[in-house]
Design an enzyme around this catalytic site. Structure first.
Site, PDB file in Angstrom:
ATOM      1  N   ASP A   1      -2.348   1.490   6.798  1.00  0.00           N
ATOM      2  CA  ASP A   1      -1.574   1.200   5.396  1.00  0.00           C
ATOM      3  C   ASP A   1      -0.997  -0.420   5.538  1.00  0.00           C
ATOM      4  OD1 ASP A   1      -1.049   4.119   4.703  1.00  0.00           O
ATOM      5  OD2 ASP A   1      -0.579   4.220   6.684  1.00  0.00           O
TER       6      ASP A   1
ATOM      7  N   ASP B   1       0.847  -1.186   0.061  1.00  0.00           N
ATOM      8  CA  ASP B   1      -0.041  -0.054   0.115  1.00  0.00           C
ATOM      9  C   ASP B   1       0.875   1.061   0.143  1.00  0.00           C
ATOM     10  OD1 ASP B   1      -1.950   1.673   0.252  1.00  0.00           O
ATOM     11  OD2 ASP B   1      -2.274   1.588   2.468  1.00  0.00           O
TER      12      ASP B   1
ATOM     13  N   GLU C   1      -1.671  -1.586  -4.684  1.00  0.00           N
ATOM     14  CA  GLU C   1      -2.775  -0.598  -4.950  1.00  0.00           C
ATOM     15  C   GLU C   1      -2.409   0.270  -6.158  1.00  0.00           C
ATOM     16  OE1 GLU C   1      -5.323   1.368  -1.529  1.00  0.00           O
ATOM     17  OE2 GLU C   1      -3.980   2.879  -2.515  1.00  0.00           O
TER      18      GLU C   1
END
Length: 175
Positions: free
Chosen positions: A147, A10, A70
């Site tokens: 995160d 992330d 992501e």
């Protein structure tokens, strides 16, 4: 079924979460999770270098076979989207240097894969990730920043996508 180790990432310039998940015979387990936190007052080039080096170290230590990250999504703030793209690029470069391709996932698709709805909140995602990854993850989950749980969700989503692709391939290959 062979073992597969997936690194979920992330990306962010303030905090890049990572999660390493191992799957054997359909059972996913937590290997490692953490965050790379570049100095907030450092120049952008320094922060991106820290992300690159941090991800490279994770790859060297845990030897993932595949990477899920992501995708950049539209922000209301163009500057934020640009910074996210730069962090993602630094992480992708670290993966490329180690010969790893990166599979990108939309945040809503990840939430749908993990929780069942693309509108799930971060607490729901964290809870389901911990349930999927077992007791070690359940014990540590509450101490992780979002995160980190988002990175683990990327890895779990990737494993779900792999399984689905194999099932679809098996069905398509039937006479």
């Amino acid at each position: 079924m062979a073992e597969v180790v997936v690194l979920g990432i992330d990306p962010g310039t303030r905090c890049t979460g990572y999660g390493v998940v191992r799957e054997v015979s359909g059972q996913a387990t937590l290997v490692a999770a953490g965050a790379i936190r570049p100095p907030s007052k450092a120049a952008m080039a320094v922060r991106l270098g820290e992300i690159f080096q941090g991800i490279a170290l994770v790859i060297q230590k845990y030897g993932p076979h595949e990477v899920a990250m992501e995708e950049v999504f539209t922000h209301k703030n163009v500057s934020s989207a640009l910074k996210l793209g730069q962090a993602r690029g630094a992480a992708m470069a670290a993966c490329a240097v180690h010969g790893l391709e990166v599979q990108g996932y939309n945040p809503m698709a990840v939430k749908k894969s993990i929780v069942g709805t693309g509108r799930a909140d971060k607490h729901q995602v964290a809870y389901m990730v911990a349930q999927v990854l077992g007791s070690k993850a359940r014990q540590e989950c509450e101490s992780w920043p979002a995160d980190v749980t988002d990175a683990l969700a990327m890895a779990v989503c990737h494993l779900n996508s792999r399984r689905l692709a194999k099932l679809v391939g098996a069905v398509d290959g039937m006479p």
